[in-house]
Design an enzyme around this catalytic site. Structure first.
Site, PDB file in Angstrom:
ATOM      1  CB  SER A   1      -0.922  -0.020   1.224  1.00 41.21           C
ATOM      2  OG  SER A   1      -1.947   0.928   1.093  1.00 41.21           O
ATOM      3  CG  ASN A   2       1.226   4.304  -2.316  1.00 39.72           C
ATOM      4  OD1 ASN A   2       2.405   3.968  -2.280  1.00 39.72           O
ATOM      5  ND2 ASN A   2       0.561   4.483  -3.433  1.00 39.72           N
TER       6      ASN A   2
END
Ligand code: CTP
Length: 210
Positions: A21-22
């Site tokens: 994810s970010n």
């Protein structure tokens, strides 16, 4: 006006318990959605997983992966006047999903990654584009050069850039400083303020450009 806003991160599953994810709290996108609603506009908010409450009166579409966000954006773009792509979409996803949890005893896994589709660029490339397209650029250096490159490469009408290396700003913070870049080479700095305050100004600026 009718806004479509993407917000938050996406999650790209590796196996049933792990994902790529970010960093993104979704605060900026949700603030823009609330500002647009408060100014009397309609909002379709397409959000990755965040802990923020849904803005009342927004048409909320919750997604997890970049592919789901891509599909939700394209399914809802008809009739939109202003698209603001604020989400921190994962640039890469695992080439394969392991349906069973990868066990440590099997050794350190080598995970092959493949690129996700670029949602912002896909909207920029739409031939019959009759909406204003705004993208975000989170940069740690060469803010202006990188933002202008994004503006051109992804065929946006506006790029909203912020310096994510500045202490106390961006990411999980409640405050930000943004610079708005336009194709006519002009730019406008919105100085340090709460994300909500910046969102109010941004909504006014975007409506004036549309
Ligand atoms: N974006 C998108 N779909 C993707 C990736 C990014 O819509 N698959 C959008 C984001 O919502 C944001 C803008 O594109 O509006 C950010 O551009 P991006 O290419 O992600 O920036 P960086 O990852 O910072 O690119 P680079 O590695 O070139 O700095």
């Amino acid at each position: 006006m009718k806004f479509l806003i993407t917000a938050g991160p996406t999650r790209e599953p590796i196996d049933p318990v792990r994902y790529i994810s970010n960093r993104s709290s979704g605060k900026m996108g949700y603030a823009i959605a609330q500002a647009a609603l408060d100014a009397g506009h309609e909002v379709v908010l397409i959000s990755g997983p965040v802990t923020l409450p849904a803005p009342p009166r927004a048409q909320m579409i919750r997604v997890t992966t970049a592919d789901e966000m891509y599909d939700a954006v394209h399914a809802n773009i008809a009739g939109i006047d202003i698209a603001v792509l604020c989400a921190a979409v994962a640039d890469f996803k695992p080439a394969a999903f392991a349906s069973r949890k990868i066990k440590k005893r099997e050794g350190i896994p080598v995970i092959e990654l493949v690129p996700t589709r670029d949602i912002l660029a896909s909207l920029g490339a739409l031939k019959a584009k009759n909406f204003l397209l705004a993208g975000f650029a989170a940069e740690t250096d060469d803010l202006e050069k990188n933002a202008r490159e994004k503006l051109e490469k992804k065929q946006c009408d506006v790029v909203i850039a912020n310096d994510v290396s500045a202490p106390g700003l961006g990411f999980e913070s409640d405050e930000n400083v943004i610079t708005i870049f336009l194709p006519d080479q002009s730019s406008q700095v919105l100085p340090r303020a709460t994300k909500r305050g910046l969102a109010n100004d941004l909504v006014k600026i975007l409506c004036a450009l549309q």
